[in-house]
Scaffold this active site. Structure first.
Site, PDB file in Angstrom:
ATOM      1  NE  ARG A 190      -3.878  -2.272   0.654  1.00 46.19           N
ATOM      2  CZ  ARG A 190      -3.762  -3.552   0.261  1.00 46.19           C
ATOM      3  NH1 ARG A 190      -2.765  -3.944  -0.526  1.00 46.19           N
ATOM      4  NH2 ARG A 190      -4.673  -4.440   0.639  1.00 46.19           N
ATOM      5  CD  GLU A 223      -5.266   1.894   2.777  1.00 43.53           C
ATOM      6  OE1 GLU A 223      -4.776   0.840   3.222  1.00 43.53           O
ATOM      7  OE2 GLU A 223      -6.246   1.901   2.041  1.00 43.53           O
ATOM      8  CB  SER A 243      -8.773  -0.178   4.692  1.00 49.85           C
ATOM      9  OG  SER A 243      -9.260  -1.398   4.227  1.00 49.85           O
TER      10      SER A 243
HETATM   11  P1  FAD Z   1      -8.282  10.013  -4.813  1.00 51.42           P
HETATM   12  O1  FAD Z   1      -8.955   9.697  -3.535  1.00 51.42           O
HETATM   13  O2  FAD Z   1      -8.877  11.060  -5.678  1.00 51.42           O
HETATM   14  O3  FAD Z   1      -6.758  10.399  -4.519  1.00 51.42           O
HETATM   15  C1  FAD Z   1      -5.981   9.610  -3.654  1.00 51.42           C
HETATM   16  C2  FAD Z   1      -4.544  10.177  -3.642  1.00 51.42           C
HETATM   17  O4  FAD Z   1      -3.952  10.031  -4.929  1.00 51.42           O
HETATM   18  C3  FAD Z   1      -4.506  11.674  -3.346  1.00 51.42           C
HETATM   19  O5  FAD Z   1      -3.314  11.907  -2.656  1.00 51.42           O
HETATM   20  C4  FAD Z   1      -4.443  12.320  -4.723  1.00 51.42           C
HETATM   21  O6  FAD Z   1      -3.820  13.595  -4.697  1.00 51.42           O
HETATM   22  C5  FAD Z   1      -3.580  11.308  -5.480  1.00 51.42           C
HETATM   23  N1  FAD Z   1      -3.877  11.230  -6.918  1.00 51.42           N
HETATM   24  C6  FAD Z   1      -5.089  11.039  -7.496  1.00 51.42           C
HETATM   25  N2  FAD Z   1      -4.954  10.985  -8.844  1.00 51.42           N
HETATM   26  C7  FAD Z   1      -3.637  11.161  -9.099  1.00 51.42           C
HETATM   27  C8  FAD Z   1      -2.858  11.208 -10.308  1.00 51.42           C
HETATM   28  N3  FAD Z   1      -3.411  11.066 -11.518  1.00 51.42           N
HETATM   29  N4  FAD Z   1      -1.514  11.425 -10.191  1.00 51.42           N
HETATM   30  C9  FAD Z   1      -0.933  11.569  -8.978  1.00 51.42           C
HETATM   31  N5  FAD Z   1      -1.599  11.543  -7.807  1.00 51.42           N
HETATM   32  C10 FAD Z   1      -2.946  11.320  -7.880  1.00 51.42           C
HETATM   33  N6  FAD Z   1      -7.857   0.539  -1.918  1.00 51.42           N
HETATM   34  C11 FAD Z   1      -7.141  -0.598  -2.071  1.00 51.42           C
HETATM   35  O7  FAD Z   1      -5.909  -0.544  -2.198  1.00 51.42           O
HETATM   36  N7  FAD Z   1      -7.753  -1.807  -2.086  1.00 51.42           N
HETATM   37  C12 FAD Z   1      -9.087  -1.960  -1.965  1.00 51.42           C
HETATM   38  O8  FAD Z   1      -9.585  -3.060  -1.999  1.00 51.42           O
HETATM   39  C13 FAD Z   1      -9.861  -0.763  -1.771  1.00 51.42           C
HETATM   40  N8  FAD Z   1     -11.200  -0.853  -1.596  1.00 51.42           N
HETATM   41  C14 FAD Z   1     -11.909   0.270  -1.374  1.00 51.42           C
HETATM   42  C15 FAD Z   1     -13.291   0.138  -1.162  1.00 51.42           C
HETATM   43  C16 FAD Z   1     -14.070   1.268  -0.922  1.00 51.42           C
HETATM   44  C17 FAD Z   1     -15.557   1.104  -0.681  1.00 51.42           C
HETATM   45  C18 FAD Z   1     -13.474   2.551  -0.937  1.00 51.42           C
HETATM   46  C19 FAD Z   1     -14.308   3.781  -0.763  1.00 51.42           C
HETATM   47  C20 FAD Z   1     -12.105   2.688  -1.149  1.00 51.42           C
HETATM   48  C21 FAD Z   1     -11.307   1.548  -1.360  1.00 51.42           C
HETATM   49  N9  FAD Z   1      -9.923   1.628  -1.568  1.00 51.42           N
HETATM   50  C22 FAD Z   1      -9.188   0.489  -1.763  1.00 51.42           C
HETATM   51  C23 FAD Z   1      -9.250   2.940  -1.558  1.00 51.42           C
HETATM   52  C24 FAD Z   1      -9.321   3.685  -2.927  1.00 51.42           C
HETATM   53  O9  FAD Z   1     -10.381   3.221  -3.701  1.00 51.42           O
HETATM   54  C25 FAD Z   1      -8.018   3.551  -3.737  1.00 51.42           C
HETATM   55  O10 FAD Z   1      -6.928   4.045  -3.018  1.00 51.42           O
HETATM   56  C26 FAD Z   1      -8.101   4.288  -5.080  1.00 51.42           C
HETATM   57  O11 FAD Z   1      -6.967   3.984  -5.863  1.00 51.42           O
HETATM   58  C27 FAD Z   1      -8.221   5.812  -4.943  1.00 51.42           C
HETATM   59  O12 FAD Z   1      -8.518   6.339  -6.213  1.00 51.42           O
HETATM   60  P2  FAD Z   1      -9.148   7.782  -6.391  1.00 51.42           P
HETATM   61  O13 FAD Z   1      -9.120   8.099  -7.861  1.00 51.42           O
HETATM   62  O14 FAD Z   1     -10.450   7.871  -5.734  1.00 51.42           O
HETATM   63  O15 FAD Z   1      -8.044   8.669  -5.643  1.00 51.42           O
HETATM   64  P1  NAP Z   2     -10.327 -10.185   4.569  1.00 50.00           P
HETATM   65  O1  NAP Z   2     -10.247 -11.012   3.336  1.00 50.00           O
HETATM   66  O2  NAP Z   2     -11.382 -10.486   5.586  1.00 50.00           O
HETATM   67  O3  NAP Z   2      -8.940 -10.202   5.303  1.00 50.00           O
HETATM   68  C1  NAP Z   2      -8.769  -9.521   6.546  1.00 50.00           C
HETATM   69  C2  NAP Z   2      -7.352  -9.011   6.605  1.00 50.00           C
HETATM   70  O4  NAP Z   2      -6.476 -10.116   6.668  1.00 50.00           O
HETATM   71  C3  NAP Z   2      -7.053  -8.244   5.370  1.00 50.00           C
HETATM   72  O5  NAP Z   2      -6.640  -6.978   5.767  1.00 50.00           O
HETATM   73  C4  NAP Z   2      -5.963  -9.018   4.638  1.00 50.00           C
HETATM   74  O6  NAP Z   2      -4.810  -8.261   4.352  1.00 50.00           O
HETATM   75  C5  NAP Z   2      -5.545 -10.098   5.618  1.00 50.00           C
HETATM   76  N1  NAP Z   2      -5.545 -11.437   4.958  1.00 50.00           N
HETATM   77  C6  NAP Z   2      -6.598 -12.266   4.818  1.00 50.00           C
HETATM   78  N2  NAP Z   2      -6.206 -13.405   4.221  1.00 50.00           N
HETATM   79  C7  NAP Z   2      -4.894 -13.277   3.969  1.00 50.00           C
HETATM   80  C8  NAP Z   2      -3.917 -14.119   3.369  1.00 50.00           C
HETATM   81  N3  NAP Z   2      -4.226 -15.345   2.908  1.00 50.00           N
HETATM   82  N4  NAP Z   2      -2.655 -13.656   3.259  1.00 50.00           N
HETATM   83  C9  NAP Z   2      -2.318 -12.441   3.706  1.00 50.00           C
HETATM   84  N5  NAP Z   2      -3.199 -11.586   4.293  1.00 50.00           N
HETATM   85  C10 NAP Z   2      -4.463 -12.014   4.425  1.00 50.00           C
HETATM   86  O7  NAP Z   2     -10.423  -8.619   4.152  1.00 50.00           O
HETATM   87  P2  NAP Z   2     -11.657  -7.769   3.631  1.00 50.00           P
HETATM   88  O8  NAP Z   2     -11.894  -6.654   4.529  1.00 50.00           O
HETATM   89  O9  NAP Z   2     -12.796  -8.671   3.286  1.00 50.00           O
HETATM   90  O10 NAP Z   2     -11.073  -7.172   2.275  1.00 50.00           O
HETATM   91  C11 NAP Z   2     -10.799  -8.036   1.205  1.00 50.00           C
HETATM   92  C12 NAP Z   2      -9.611  -7.521   0.425  1.00 50.00           C
HETATM   93  O11 NAP Z   2      -9.928  -6.231  -0.112  1.00 50.00           O
HETATM   94  C13 NAP Z   2      -8.361  -7.331   1.281  1.00 50.00           C
HETATM   95  O12 NAP Z   2      -7.237  -7.709   0.528  1.00 50.00           O
HETATM   96  C14 NAP Z   2      -8.337  -5.857   1.572  1.00 50.00           C
HETATM   97  O13 NAP Z   2      -7.020  -5.330   1.672  1.00 50.00           O
HETATM   98  C15 NAP Z   2      -9.022  -5.266   0.347  1.00 50.00           C
HETATM   99  N6  NAP Z   2      -9.720  -4.031   0.715  1.00 50.00           N
HETATM  100  C16 NAP Z   2      -8.971  -2.910   0.837  1.00 50.00           C
HETATM  101  C17 NAP Z   2      -9.576  -1.712   1.167  1.00 50.00           C
HETATM  102  C18 NAP Z   2      -8.767  -0.435   1.233  1.00 50.00           C
HETATM  103  O14 NAP Z   2      -9.352   0.636   1.280  1.00 50.00           O
HETATM  104  N7  NAP Z   2      -7.463  -0.519   1.265  1.00 50.00           N
HETATM  105  C19 NAP Z   2     -10.955  -1.656   1.385  1.00 50.00           C
HETATM  106  C20 NAP Z   2     -11.669  -2.831   1.269  1.00 50.00           C
HETATM  107  C21 NAP Z   2     -11.051  -4.023   0.937  1.00 50.00           C
HETATM  108  P3  NAP Z   2      -4.684  -7.259   3.110  1.00 50.00           P
HETATM  109  O15 NAP Z   2      -5.531  -6.108   3.457  1.00 50.00           O
HETATM  110  O16 NAP Z   2      -3.245  -6.950   3.104  1.00 50.00           O
HETATM  111  O17 NAP Z   2      -5.122  -7.986   1.895  1.00 50.00           O
END
Ligand code: FAD
Ligand code: NAP
Length: 346
Positions: A168, A335, A240
Site C-alpha cells: 500500500r 491509509e 480501509s
Molecule cells: P483520490 O482519492 O482522488 O486520490 C488519492 C490520492 O492520490 C490523493 O493523494 C491524490 O492527490 C492522489 N492522486 C489522485 N490521482 C492522481 C494522479 N493522476 N496522479 C498523482 N496523484 C494522484 N484501496 C485498495 O488498495 N484496495 C481496496 O480493496 C480498496 N477498496 C476500497 C473500497 C471502498 C468502498 C473505498 C471507498 C475505497 C477503497 N480503496 C481500496 C481505496 C481507494 O479506492 C483507492 O486508493 C483508489 O486507488 C483511490 O482512487 P481515487 O481516484 O479515488 O483517488
Molecule cells: P479479509 O479477506 O477479511 O482479510 C482480513 C485481513 O487479513 C485483510 O486486511 C488481509 O490483508 C488479511 N488477509 C486475509 N487473508 C490473507 C492471506 N491469505 N494472506 C495475507 N493476508 C491475508 O479482508 P476484507 O476486509 O474482506 O477485504 C478483502 C480484500 O480487499 C483485502 O485484501 C483488503 O485489503 C481489500 N480491501 C482494501 C480496502 C482499502 O481501502 N485498502 C478496502 C476494502 C477491501 P490485506 O488487506 O493486506 O489484503
C-alpha cells in the site's frame, strides 16, 4: 489557440469524495489533456497556489474546505499494444474508472487484475497507494507509467522499479505532489494462474463452477465484496481507514504470547498484523454516534452516517488509534490522504 480553462470558483466537493463531506474548493478545474494540465499548473503558479490533484476522491479525507485549486484528472483512453503470444500491454488514461478497466481487461480474457474488481477510483490514483486486494497489487502488473514531474516540468516515463512499490505504498506516496500520473501501462496475460489463496475467495470458488475465467473471478470478487463492504453511495466511506501494520518477527512472537488470538500473516521479513482484529478487540467494531461510526462487518472501515464531517472522522480515528496503542503498543497508520495534512497526536 488553446481553449481557455474552465476554472470554477467555490465548488462543492460532496460528489467528489466518497465520504460525501460537504467541503468546498476555492477553485476547481477538470483536465482531460496534458496541455490543459500544464495550463492549470501555470495558473496555480501565477496565483501562488499549491494545487491538489483529485481522482475519484475515494482515498481522501477532507477535514476542511480546500483553499487552493483542485485539479480533477479526467484524461481518458484505453488501447492495447505489444500483443504477442499470451501477453499484451493495456495503456490507460489516468482518468479512466479503475473498476470499468478491470471488467474490460477481463472481458478480453486477460488475467492479472481480476482480484482488484470493485475498487473505486481512477487508474491514475491506483499506483499511488499500490492498490491491492485478495493478495494482488497493481504493482504486480504495472509495466510503466507516464507522469508529469512537477519539480522539473518534464514528462517522464517511470518503469516498475522506479515506482518503488511496497505494501500500500509507492514513490508517489513518499513524494506527495511531485508526480502527476497521466497514463498507466499494465502487462497482462492470458495463461497465468489465478490468485485464489485468500480464504473467502477459495471457499467461494470451491463451491462454484470449475472452469474459471478472468470475468468469473472478477464477478466472484464483486459478490464477496458486496456482502461485506459498504457501498459508498449508500454508506459513505473511504475503504480501509488504517493500514495493516507490518512488524518484525520478534514483535509478533511477543504479541502472540500476550494475545494468543491475534491475527497476523507472516511474510519473508515481517509479519502483517490484521488491524481489524485489534480494533475489534478494543470494542470499536459497530460503534456509532449520531454522525460517524465503525462499520459493523469490517472494523477497518469508518463510515459517515450522513451528517458527519472530516473532523468527526478524525476524532473517531484518534480515539481508535489511542486505544489500540494502549492495548497492543501498535501505532495504526491512517491509509487515506488527509487534507489539509494534520499533525498526529501520537
Ligand atoms: P483520490 O482519492 O482522488 O486520490 C488519492 C490520492 O492520490 C490523493 O493523494 C491524490 O492527490 C492522489 N492522486 C489522485 N490521482 C492522481 C494522479 N493522476 N496522479 C498523482 N496523484 C494522484 N484501496 C485498495 O488498495 N484496495 C481496496 O480493496 C480498496 N477498496 C476500497 C473500497 C471502498 C468502498 C473505498 C471507498 C475505497 C477503497 N480503496 C481500496 C481505496 C481507494 O479506492 C483507492 O486508493 C483508489 O486507488 C483511490 O482512487 P481515487 O481516484 O479515488 O483517488
Ligand atoms: P479479509 O479477506 O477479511 O482479510 C482480513 C485481513 O487479513 C485483510 O486486511 C488481509 O490483508 C488479511 N488477509 C486475509 N487473508 C490473507 C492471506 N491469505 N494472506 C495475507 N493476508 C491475508 O479482508 P476484507 O476486509 O474482506 O477485504 C478483502 C480484500 O480487499 C483485502 O485484501 C483488503 O485489503 C481489500 N480491501 C482494501 C480496502 C482499502 O481501502 N485498502 C478496502 C476494502 C477491501 P490485506 O488487506 O493486506 O489484503
Amino acid at each position: 489557440m488553446a481553449k481557455p480553462l474552465n476554472i470554477r470558483q467555490d465548488v462543492c466537493l460532496r460528489a467528489h469524495n466518497t465520504f460525501q463531506f460537504k467541503v468546498r474548493a476555492r477553485f476547481f478545474v477538470s483536465v482531460s489533456k496534458v496541455s490543459e494540465l500544464m495550463q492549470a499548473l501555470l495558473w496555480a503558479k501565477e496565483n501562488n497556489l499549491d494545487p491538489l490533484v483529485l481522482g475519484g476522491g475515494s482515498n481522501l479525507v477532507f477535514v476542511d474546505d480546500v483553499d487552493t485549486l483542485v485539479i480533477h484528472i479526467a484524461k481518458m483512453g484505453r488501447h492495447w499494444s505489444a500483443v504477442n503470444g499470451d501477453c499484451a500491454t493495456l495503456i490507460l488514461g489516468a482518468g479512466e474508472n479503475w473498476h470499468d478497466v478491470v471488467l474490460y481487461a477481463a472481458a478480453a480474457n486477460y488475467r492479472g487484475i481480476e482480484n482488484l474488481a470493485l475498487i473505486p477510483g481512477t487508474v491514475g490514483a491506483a499506483p499511488v497507494q499500490n492498490i491491492g486486494a485478495y493478495g494482488v497489487e497493481i504493482g504486480d502488473t504495472l509495466e510503466s507509467l507516464l507522469a508529469l514531474d512537477c519539480e522539473t516540468g518534464d514528462l517522464v516515463e517511470l518503469n516498475h522499479s522506479d515506482c518503488r512499490f511496497s505494501y500500500r505504498d509507492s514513490l508517489f506516496k513518499q513524494r506527495p505532489g511531485r508526480y502527476i500520473i497521466l497514463e498507466v501501462s499494465l502487462r497482462l496475460r492470458r495463461n497465468k494462474s489465478f490468485s485464489l489463496e485468500y480464504g473467502e475467495l477459495r471457499s467461494y470458488f470451491d463451491k462454484a463452477e470449475k472452469h474459471l475465467t478472468p470475468l468469473s473471478v472478477a464477478e466472484g470478487v464483486m459478490a464477496i465484496r458486496r456482502r461485506k463492504l459498504p457501498d459508498p453511495e449508500k454508506l459513505p466511506n473511504a475503504g480501509s481507514f488504517f493500514k495493516n501494520p507490518e512488524v518484525p518477527f520478534k514483535t509478533w512472537h511477543s504479541l502472540k504470547s500476550q494475545f494468543p488470538g491475534i491475527v497476523g500473516y507472516p511474510g519473508t521479513h515481517k509479519v502483517k498484523l490484521a488491524a481489524a482484529w485489534m480494533i475489534d478487540q478494543s470494542g470499536w467494531k459497530g460503534f456509532r454516534n449520531e454522525r460517524v461510526g465503525v462499520h459493523s462487518q469490517q472494523a477497518l472501515v469508518l463510515v459517515n452516517h450522513a451528517s458527519g464531517t472530516g473532523a468527526d472522522i478524525m476524532a473517531l480515528a484518534d480515539d481508535i488509534r489511542s486505544e489500540v496503542f494502549a492495548r497492543f503498543g501498535i501505532a495504526l497508520e491512517i491509509e487515506p490522504q488527509v487534507y489539509p495534512q494534520k499533525v498526529s497526536a501520537q
